[in-house]
Write a protein that holds these residues in place. Structure first.
Motif, PDB file in Angstrom:
ATOM      1  N   GLU A   1       0.994  -1.087   0.070  1.00 47.47           N
ATOM      2  CA  GLU A   1      -0.010   0.042   0.061  1.00 47.47           C
ATOM      3  C   GLU A   1       0.986   1.253   0.049  1.00 47.47           C
ATOM      4  O   GLU A   1       1.719   1.270   0.713  1.00 47.47           O
ATOM      5  CB  GLU A   1      -0.930   0.045   1.318  1.00 47.47           C
ATOM      6  CG  GLU A   1      -1.746  -1.193   1.401  1.00 47.47           C
ATOM      7  CD  GLU A   1      -2.952  -1.111   0.134  1.00 47.47           C
ATOM      8  OE1 GLU A   1      -3.432   0.001  -0.149  1.00 47.47           O
ATOM      9  OE2 GLU A   1      -3.472  -2.241   0.074  1.00 47.47           O
ATOM     10  N   PRO A   2       0.531   2.258  -1.004  1.00 42.16           N
ATOM     11  CA  PRO A   2       1.277   3.461  -0.815  1.00 42.16           C
ATOM     12  C   PRO A   2       0.980   4.519   0.477  1.00 42.16           C
ATOM     13  O   PRO A   2       2.118   5.078   0.732  1.00 42.16           O
ATOM     14  CB  PRO A   2       0.728   4.355  -2.088  1.00 42.16           C
ATOM     15  CG  PRO A   2      -0.741   3.727  -2.349  1.00 42.16           C
ATOM     16  CD  PRO A   2      -0.473   2.246  -1.595  1.00 42.16           C
ATOM     17  N   VAL A   3      -0.078   4.350   1.021  1.00 41.84           N
ATOM     18  CA  VAL A   3      -0.307   4.814   2.350  1.00 41.84           C
ATOM     19  C   VAL A   3      -0.756   4.336   3.506  1.00 41.84           C
ATOM     20  O   VAL A   3      -1.285   2.877   2.779  1.00 41.84           O
ATOM     21  CB  VAL A   3      -1.487   6.079   2.112  1.00 41.84           C
ATOM     22  CG1 VAL A   3      -1.097   6.999   1.109  1.00 41.84           C
ATOM     23  CG2 VAL A   3      -2.729   5.495   1.526  1.00 41.84           C
ATOM     24  N   GLY A   4      -0.821   4.391   4.686  1.00 42.59           N
ATOM     25  CA  GLY A   4      -1.280   3.473   5.593  1.00 42.59           C
ATOM     26  C   GLY A   4      -2.898   4.019   5.745  1.00 42.59           C
ATOM     27  O   GLY A   4      -3.507   4.858   5.350  1.00 42.59           O
ATOM     28  N   THR A   5      -3.376   3.302   6.846  1.00 48.48           N
ATOM     29  CA  THR A   5      -4.889   3.488   7.368  1.00 48.48           C
ATOM     30  C   THR A   5      -4.917   3.744   8.692  1.00 48.48           C
ATOM     31  O   THR A   5      -4.162   2.936   9.597  1.00 48.48           O
ATOM     32  CB  THR A   5      -5.555   1.830   6.842  1.00 48.48           C
ATOM     33  OG1 THR A   5      -5.484   1.990   5.563  1.00 48.48           O
ATOM     34  CG2 THR A   5      -7.159   2.156   7.413  1.00 48.48           C
ATOM     35  N   GLU A   6      -5.874   4.258   9.335  1.00 47.92           N
ATOM     36  CA  GLU A   6      -6.039   4.638  10.654  1.00 47.92           C
ATOM     37  C   GLU A   6      -7.516   4.351  10.948  1.00 47.92           C
ATOM     38  O   GLU A   6      -8.493   4.902  10.210  1.00 47.92           O
ATOM     39  CB  GLU A   6      -5.826   6.216  11.025  1.00 47.92           C
ATOM     40  CG  GLU A   6      -6.129   6.427  12.474  1.00 47.92           C
ATOM     41  CD  GLU A   6      -5.873   7.927  12.710  1.00 47.92           C
ATOM     42  OE1 GLU A   6      -4.384   8.143  13.145  1.00 47.92           O
ATOM     43  OE2 GLU A   6      -6.706   8.743  12.445  1.00 47.92           O
ATOM     44  N   VAL A   7      -7.850   3.575  11.844  1.00 48.06           N
ATOM     45  CA  VAL A   7      -9.224   3.064  12.341  1.00 48.06           C
ATOM     46  C   VAL A   7      -9.350   3.629  13.649  1.00 48.06           C
ATOM     47  O   VAL A   7      -8.384   3.296  14.550  1.00 48.06           O
ATOM     48  CB  VAL A   7      -9.309   1.688  12.025  1.00 48.06           C
ATOM     49  CG1 VAL A   7     -10.776   1.586  12.515  1.00 48.06           C
ATOM     50  CG2 VAL A   7      -9.149   1.305  10.634  1.00 48.06           C
ATOM     51  N   THR A   8     -10.577   4.423  13.883  1.00 51.08           N
ATOM     52  CA  THR A   8     -10.599   4.623  15.466  1.00 51.08           C
ATOM     53  C   THR A   8     -11.903   4.184  15.865  1.00 51.08           C
ATOM     54  O   THR A   8     -12.958   4.400  15.222  1.00 51.08           O
ATOM     55  CB  THR A   8     -10.682   6.440  15.467  1.00 51.08           C
ATOM     56  OG1 THR A   8      -9.785   7.042  14.935  1.00 51.08           O
ATOM     57  CG2 THR A   8     -11.038   6.599  16.830  1.00 51.08           C
ATOM     58  N   VAL A   9     -12.149   3.423  16.988  1.00 46.22           N
ATOM     59  CA  VAL A   9     -13.280   2.860  17.493  1.00 46.22           C
ATOM     60  C   VAL A   9     -13.405   3.108  18.847  1.00 46.22           C
ATOM     61  O   VAL A   9     -12.379   3.406  19.743  1.00 46.22           O
ATOM     62  CB  VAL A   9     -13.142   1.278  17.467  1.00 46.22           C
ATOM     63  CG1 VAL A   9     -14.248   0.754  17.807  1.00 46.22           C
ATOM     64  CG2 VAL A   9     -12.936   0.909  16.066  1.00 46.22           C
ATOM     65  N   GLU A  10     -14.590   3.260  19.474  1.00 39.73           N
ATOM     66  CA  GLU A  10     -14.984   3.778  20.602  1.00 39.73           C
ATOM     67  C   GLU A  10     -16.153   2.814  21.224  1.00 39.73           C
ATOM     68  O   GLU A  10     -17.057   2.888  20.821  1.00 39.73           O
ATOM     69  CB  GLU A  10     -15.258   5.161  21.059  1.00 39.73           C
ATOM     70  CG  GLU A  10     -15.372   5.634  22.668  1.00 39.73           C
ATOM     71  CD  GLU A  10     -15.794   6.986  22.617  1.00 39.73           C
ATOM     72  OE1 GLU A  10     -15.617   7.378  23.861  1.00 39.73           O
ATOM     73  OE2 GLU A  10     -16.014   7.679  21.755  1.00 39.73           O
ATOM     74  N   ALA A  11     -15.764   2.131  22.082  1.00 40.63           N
ATOM     75  CA  ALA A  11     -16.817   1.085  22.647  1.00 40.63           C
ATOM     76  C   ALA A  11     -17.380   0.220  21.837  1.00 40.63           C
ATOM     77  O   ALA A  11     -18.612   0.217  22.089  1.00 40.63           O
ATOM     78  CB  ALA A  11     -17.729   1.759  23.693  1.00 40.63           C
ATOM     79  N   GLY A  12     -16.805  -0.087  20.836  1.00 42.02           N
ATOM     80  CA  GLY A  12     -17.194  -1.017  19.770  1.00 42.02           C
ATOM     81  C   GLY A  12     -17.728  -0.251  18.481  1.00 42.02           C
ATOM     82  O   GLY A  12     -18.142  -0.964  17.788  1.00 42.02           O
ATOM     83  N   LYS A  13     -17.896   0.998  18.606  1.00 36.78           N
ATOM     84  CA  LYS A  13     -18.619   1.747  17.678  1.00 36.78           C
ATOM     85  C   LYS A  13     -17.455   2.360  16.726  1.00 36.78           C
ATOM     86  O   LYS A  13     -16.673   3.227  17.206  1.00 36.78           O
ATOM     87  CB  LYS A  13     -19.364   3.074  18.003  1.00 36.78           C
ATOM     88  CG  LYS A  13     -20.136   3.690  17.148  1.00 36.78           C
ATOM     89  CD  LYS A  13     -21.007   4.734  17.763  1.00 36.78           C
ATOM     90  CE  LYS A  13     -21.728   5.717  16.597  1.00 36.78           C
ATOM     91  NZ  LYS A  13     -22.443   6.766  17.316  1.00 36.78           N
ATOM     92  N   LEU A  14     -17.601   2.124  15.432  1.00 38.55           N
ATOM     93  CA  LEU A  14     -16.636   2.750  14.466  1.00 38.55           C
ATOM     94  C   LEU A  14     -16.692   3.944  14.330  1.00 38.55           C
ATOM     95  O   LEU A  14     -17.807   4.547  13.797  1.00 38.55           O
ATOM     96  CB  LEU A  14     -16.461   1.858  12.922  1.00 38.55           C
ATOM     97  CG  LEU A  14     -15.755   2.227  11.926  1.00 38.55           C
ATOM     98  CD1 LEU A  14     -14.212   2.058  12.437  1.00 38.55           C
ATOM     99  CD2 LEU A  14     -16.297   1.820  10.812  1.00 38.55           C
ATOM    100  N   LEU A  15     -15.724   4.832  14.654  1.00 36.93           N
ATOM    101  CA  LEU A  15     -15.803   6.197  14.398  1.00 36.93           C
ATOM    102  C   LEU A  15     -15.378   6.937  13.188  1.00 36.93           C
ATOM    103  O   LEU A  15     -15.833   7.788  12.579  1.00 36.93           O
ATOM    104  CB  LEU A  15     -15.077   7.187  15.537  1.00 36.93           C
ATOM    105  CG  LEU A  15     -15.704   6.634  16.981  1.00 36.93           C
ATOM    106  CD1 LEU A  15     -14.970   7.604  18.043  1.00 36.93           C
ATOM    107  CD2 LEU A  15     -17.158   7.138  17.241  1.00 36.93           C
TER     108      LEU A  15
END
Length: 586
Positions: A112-126
């Motif tokens: 991949e040319p770029v990375g991925t950031e994933v944010t989750v709070e208490a099981g909910k995808l933000l």
């Protein structure tokens, strides 16, 4: 049940405390092939856990997929469980951690040319967004259990939680010495670094110190498709808890009551009851012969041939302890021409070796009667390198004072004599195989089902030792013949204890253990007591025979037989410079 609620319930099994999060994230990093791992924690892990690695990383699709329960790239079929080499495999850790915290995942793989950031709070995808970063993965877990006050109440103080997660870091670092670990806890300013090394001893030294490693004994054992290696504390040295016991099965850190019990069994006559040895053991076994899917947190494994593993560990521990040769007197202490222990006394020819008025103790110091002692023990070859000794005298009618090239030795005469007699008696027992005595009237003993099953499996081995039992069904056994040494015992009680012992210990040699317990009691009554005065000939003979024993360091109850004061220690006590005899006894 909503998916979020199911994840939060499952988190109670996988994520018990901050240390559980550290364990799962470190194992994911190692499975990703990381050669460098960084760990930062705050507030005992409740405020922050951050794990960064330089492993293979993930693309965007996998970064989102890893948040789904039971999504894993480490298993493709049920058969893969029988050839598992990864730490993780259940696919539960990431979604359950994200369900009880504020969760941030940053990752990129080489494709991949770029990375991925994933944010989750208490099981909910933000949010999901692209970021720039190097290959690898970083996971931040903040505010663990903040929305679950009931779970928070079960946690200990930050310091206690910090100690738990520190142990998980230690386990991962021992398991993978080829990976560099950097970590920082709380307000710690700099990094603590355990550099990569391909040598297990070097990794242990980096964690615990060179002195800790240098005080341990090596251990090796091997059977078909199974091996154990590692390090053990010396005889007589133990701790009040099992905190310094580390077990690894195919590199996986595990908790195992069976391994701990086997370790303790190996120290049965080398350590006081209530103390636990220090040990680092690595078990290597065909993955098809274990089941790692016993507990959701993967802390335990189940061995398909548990008795074989038990027996290997016990035998390897005993062999390691017996090879331990602490002190020898190849030239400095001699029995003044005494060739063998006499039948009636401890001096030459059984005569009165003590000068007049020296308080001969023939009755208490005489060897056991000949029917219990068929032959004296054979002395092992004394190691070279010389630790020559000279008997100086007796302190308090109990401690033999011996001058050696490296310092002063104090030998407990009672404990030393117990060890000498114990090994003689045990040698006589081990050499008595085949000496069966038929009973005029067989003794029938009925055992519980579990004990009867364990005893039934060992009948051929027991028969070779002279204990012949016939299985009658319904848990009943008929004792047909016994070794002559057991003829005076309560046979029903002996067989009952033997069956329970075989069932509990899950290993061979329980009959030897049962007999050894009886011998230890005999030895304690027969041995020379405190304040019994020994002649110089008797004292010298005792020293020679003690250090010819397989385990001269402890009595059969685990008490030390000797202690040492090196010249270095004496120099420090007297405030003198220099150390003519060296700074250590070993």
């Amino acid at each position: 049940m909503p998916e979020a609620l199911a994840s939060q319930i499952a988190a109670g099994e996988v994520v018990e405390r901050p240390a559980s999060v550290v364990k799962e994230l470190l194992e994911n990093a190692l499975d990703a092939g990381a050669t460098e791992i960084e760990l930062i924690t705050q507030g005992g892990g409740c405020a922050l856990i951050r794990v960064a690695d330089n492993g293979c990383g993930m693309g965007k699709e996998d970064a989102l997929l890893c948040l789904e329960r039971y999504a894993t790239s480490k298993l493709a079929s049920l058969e893969d469980l029988s050839r598992l080499h990864s730490y993780g495999f259940r696919g539960e850790a990431i979604p359950t951690i994200a369900s009880v915290s504020f969760f941030l995942l940053q990752t990129r793989n080489e494709e991949e040319p770029v990375g991925t950031e994933v944010t989750v709070e208490a099981g909910k995808l933000l949010s999901v967004r692209e970021i720039g970063r190097d290959r690898g993965t970083t996971v931040e877990v903040r505010s663990l259990f903040s929305r679950f006050p009931a779970r928070r109440r079960f946690l200990r103080s930050p310091a206690r939680e910090q100690a738990h997660l520190q142990r998980q870091l230690v386990l991962a670092a021992i398991a993978e010495p080829s990976t560099t670990f950097r970590f920082r806890h709380g307000s710690q300013a700099g990094w603590t670094v355990w550099p990569a090394t391909g040598v297990r001893e070097d990794r242990l030294a980096a964690i615990f110190g060179t002195g800790w490693v240098g005080a341990l004994l090596p251990l090796q054992g091997r059977r078909a498709g199974l091996s154990v290696s590692g390090f053990l504390s010396r005889p007589g040295i133990g701790r009040p808890s099992r905190e310094e016991q580390f077990f690894f099965v195919n590199r996986r850190p595990v908790e195992s009551r069976m391994l701990s019990a086997a370790l303790q069994e190996g120290y049965r006559h080398s350590l006081l009851r209530g103390l636990y040895p220090t040990a680092v053991l690595w078990i290597e076994i065909d993955p098809a012969r274990i089941d790692p899917n016993v507990h959701p947190a993967k802390r335990e494994v189940r061995f398909r041939e548990e008795r074989e593993v038990w027996s290997l560990v016990v035998d390897a521990v005993r062999e390691s302890l017996e090879q331990r040769s602490s002190v020898a007197f190849p030239e400095g202490v001699h029995p003044r021409g005494v060739a063998e222990p006499a039948a009636a006394g401890y001096g030459p020819d059984g005569g009165d070796a003590a000068p007049a008025g020296e308080g001969r103790i023939e009755a208490s110091f005489a060897p056991v009667v000949q029917d219990e002692l068929p032959a004296p023990i054979e002395a092992r070859a004394a190691p070279t390198g010389g630790n020559r000794g000279r008997l100086l005298g007796v302190l308090g009618s109990l401690y033999l004072l011996v001058e050696t090239e490296k310092g002063l030795l104090l030998v407990d005469q009672h404990a030393a004599h117990e060890r000498v007699l114990f090994e003689r008696l045990l040698a006589g027992w081990e050499g008595a195989a085949g000496g069966a005595q038929p009973l005029l009237q067989p003794v029938v003993v009925t055992l519980p089902a579990r004990d009867a099953a364990a005893l039934g499996e060992e009948l051929p081995a027991l028969h070779r030792l002279g204990l012949e039992l016939r299985e009658m069904g319904g848990g009943a056994f008929s004792v047909e013949s016994v070794p002559a040494r057991l003829a005076s015992l309560d046979l029903a009680l002996f067989v009952q204890k033997l069956g329970a012992d075989l069932a509990d210990r899950k290993g061979s040699g329980a009959i030897g253990k049962a007999e050894a317990e009886r011998l230890a009691g005999i030895v304690c009554r027969r041995a020379v007591k405190a304040h019994d005065r020994l002649s110089s000939v008797e004292a010298e003979r005792l020293l020679v025979e003690l250090f010819a024993c397989r385990n001269p360091d402890t009595c059969p109850h685990g008490r030390p037989t000797w202690i040492s004061l090196s010249y270095g220690e004496l120099e420090r006590r007297f405030g003198r410079s220099g150390s003519p005899g060296g700074c250590g006894f070993f």
